[in-house]
Write an enzyme that holds these catalytic residues in place. Structure first.
Site, PDB file in Angstrom:
ATOM      1  N   ALA A  25       2.530   2.784   9.927  1.00 19.36           N
ATOM      2  CA  ALA A  25       1.333   3.007   9.101  1.00 19.36           C
ATOM      3  C   ALA A  25       0.084   3.262   9.950  1.00 19.36           C
ATOM      4  O   ALA A  25      -1.004   2.793   9.620  1.00 19.36           O
ATOM      5  CB  ALA A  25       1.100   1.844   8.127  1.00 19.36           C
ATOM      6  N   GLY A  72      -1.530   6.133  10.371  1.00 21.88           N
ATOM      7  CA  GLY A  72      -2.488   6.929   9.602  1.00 21.88           C
ATOM      8  C   GLY A  72      -3.204   6.070   8.575  1.00 21.88           C
ATOM      9  O   GLY A  72      -4.412   6.228   8.344  1.00 21.88           O
ATOM     10  N   LYS A 107       1.271  -1.947  11.033  1.00 25.92           N
ATOM     11  CA  LYS A 107       1.995  -2.903  10.175  1.00 25.92           C
ATOM     12  C   LYS A 107       3.491  -2.812  10.421  1.00 25.92           C
ATOM     13  O   LYS A 107       4.027  -1.749  10.758  1.00 25.92           O
ATOM     14  CB  LYS A 107       1.687  -2.700   8.698  1.00 25.92           C
ATOM     15  CG  LYS A 107       2.142  -1.372   8.072  1.00 25.92           C
ATOM     16  CD  LYS A 107       3.589  -1.357   7.570  1.00 25.92           C
ATOM     17  CE  LYS A 107       4.000   0.033   7.110  1.00 25.92           C
ATOM     18  NZ  LYS A 107       5.395   0.375   7.306  1.00 25.92           N
ATOM     19  N   ASP A 116       0.032   2.363   1.870  1.00 33.00           N
ATOM     20  CA  ASP A 116      -0.110   1.279   2.847  1.00 33.00           C
ATOM     21  C   ASP A 116      -1.567   0.988   3.218  1.00 33.00           C
ATOM     22  O   ASP A 116      -1.825   0.083   4.012  1.00 33.00           O
ATOM     23  CB  ASP A 116       0.581   1.658   4.173  1.00 33.00           C
ATOM     24  CG  ASP A 116       2.075   1.806   4.033  1.00 33.00           C
ATOM     25  OD1 ASP A 116       2.654   1.176   3.130  1.00 33.00           O
ATOM     26  OD2 ASP A 116       2.653   2.557   4.834  1.00 33.00           O
TER      27      ASP A 116
HETATM   28  O1  C5P Z   1       1.444   6.760  -0.391  1.00 34.08           O
HETATM   29  P1  C5P Z   1       1.705   7.611   0.789  1.00 34.08           P
HETATM   30  O2  C5P Z   1       0.884   8.875   0.798  1.00 34.08           O
HETATM   31  O3  C5P Z   1       1.597   6.885   2.086  1.00 34.08           O
HETATM   32  O4  C5P Z   1       3.212   8.059   0.670  1.00 34.08           O
HETATM   33  C1  C5P Z   1       3.754   9.107   1.458  1.00 34.08           C
HETATM   34  C2  C5P Z   1       5.041   9.579   0.822  1.00 34.08           C
HETATM   35  O5  C5P Z   1       6.038   8.559   0.916  1.00 34.08           O
HETATM   36  C3  C5P Z   1       4.934   9.881  -0.659  1.00 34.08           C
HETATM   37  O6  C5P Z   1       4.513  11.205  -0.887  1.00 34.08           O
HETATM   38  C4  C5P Z   1       6.360   9.658  -1.132  1.00 34.08           C
HETATM   39  O7  C5P Z   1       7.159  10.763  -0.806  1.00 34.08           O
HETATM   40  C5  C5P Z   1       6.821   8.499  -0.263  1.00 34.08           C
HETATM   41  N1  C5P Z   1       6.653   7.182  -0.893  1.00 34.08           N
HETATM   42  C6  C5P Z   1       7.475   6.820  -1.956  1.00 34.08           C
HETATM   43  N2  C5P Z   1       7.332   5.589  -2.534  1.00 34.08           N
HETATM   44  C7  C5P Z   1       6.422   4.708  -2.068  1.00 34.08           C
HETATM   45  C8  C5P Z   1       5.573   5.045  -0.990  1.00 34.08           C
HETATM   46  C9  C5P Z   1       5.726   6.300  -0.416  1.00 34.08           C
HETATM   47  O8  C5P Z   1       8.320   7.604  -2.382  1.00 34.08           O
HETATM   48  N3  C5P Z   1       6.320   3.500  -2.633  1.00 34.08           N
END
Ligand code: C5P
Length: 304
Positions: A108, A110, A14, A144
């Site tokens: 994205a 992963g 993405k 994501d």
């Molecule tokens: O949701 P995901 O595990 O992909 O997010 C990885 C890290 O990115 C989170 O632990 C956080 O530190 C940060 N993040 C955030 N705000 C978001 C998405 C991700 O702070 N909206």
């Protein structure tokens, strides 16, 4: 012994055409207003039913496979565990993950793998998980991941996990330039917090980009490119500034860091233009400059 039939699910990288970030919520996540687009850079997950779960990895030359977490930390294993818990049955499979999407690149990759795992295991075990349930499981795996299921071009809200498709009549041509080393998403958000101690409560609106995409005009989209995390990514990786300038010098309509970076993406007029900009960047010492188009589908079965 005959092997059980195998399936392949393909999931796309993405881009964030617009990424508005608000100050952190109580749970530490940041509220987002983003426009996602799925582009033609894919990871493939191939597998067949088996008593337990095993994940093998293969990777394109430009992917640093050593950066992919292994064992139970691998997102394919996490997706399998979540789907197993949801259905209350073991969902073993022998799978091979082939990575074309750079790791820790802001693309994205992963999340694409997690979405592919949900779709693959659902099909292999004939579970027919209702779509709202799959989207909920996807959201639990990462912000994501729901978009990686949905694909196309879509608006993301909440922490990115709430996805609404948006009108997109275009075929958009991108040059995607990953970096030899990745950036950690949490580190980029933490740095953004440091740069914005009084961060805005509400993220910047997606409206301008939504209208630009709907117009089908690449110049309008180029003018609307916006990424609030770019300032943090550039601060952590000052070399990206020169790359962005180089892409524009090569004639791209616009360029920016995507997601939390460090991948930089450049929007071009059409396929010929994108190939010329990619060739120019390769000539300028960026050997991995890939041409990709969007929008493309979310995680889907390609070999049955
Ligand atoms: O949701 P995901 O595990 O992909 O997010 C990885 C890290 O990115 C989170 O632990 C956080 O530190 C940060 N993040 C955030 N705000 C978001 C998405 C991700 O702070 N909206």
């Amino acid at each position: 012994m005959t092997r059980p039939p195998s399936l392949t699910v393909r999931a796309a990288a993405k881009l964030n055409l617009h990424l508005g970030v608000g100050g952190p919520r109580e749970d530490g996540y940041h509220p987002l207003a983003t426009v996602y687009q799925a582009v033609s850079l894919y990871d493939d997950l191939t597998g067949h039913r088996a008593p337990g779960l095993s994940v093998d990895l293969t990777a394109a030359r430009h992917v640093v496979a050593g950066d992919v977490p292994s064992g139970e930390g691998n997102i394919v294993a996490r997706a399998a565990a979540l789907l197993e818990a949801h259905h209350g049955v073991p969902l073993g499979a022998t799978v091979t993950l082939h990575k074309e999407i750079p790791v820790a690149g802001g693309l994205a990759g992963g999340s694409a793998d997690a979405a592919a795992a949900l779709v693959l295991l659902d099909r292999l075990w004939e579970l027919d998980t209702p779509e709202p349930d799959l989207l909920r499981l996807a959201g639990a795996l990462g912000s994501d991941v729901p978009f990686a299921l949905v694909g196309g071009t879509a608006v993301g809200s909440g922490r990115g996990e709430l996805v609404t498709p948006t009108a997109d009549p275009g075929t958009w041509w991108w040059v995607v330039v990953p970096s030899p080393s990745g950036l950690s998403t949490p580190a980029v958000y933490r740095h953004w917090d440091r740069l914005h101690p009084d961060g805005p409560v509400a993220p910047a609106s997606v409206d301008r980009m939504v209208a630009a995409v709907a117009s089908g005009d690449p110049r309008a989209v180029a003018a609307a490119l916006h990424n609030d995390l770019q300032v943090a990514a550039l601060d952590l990786r000052p070399d990206l500034g020169a790359l962005l300038a180089r892409g524009e010098a090569e004639g791209a309509l616009g360029g920016q860091v995507t997601g939390s970076g460090p991948t930089c993406v450049f929007l071009c007029e059409d396929g010929d233009h994108a190939r010329a900009v990619a060739a120019g960047l390769r000539g300028a010492g960026r050997p991995v400059a890939m041409v990709a188009t969007g929008p493309v589908a979310g995680a889907h079965l390609v070999v049955a």
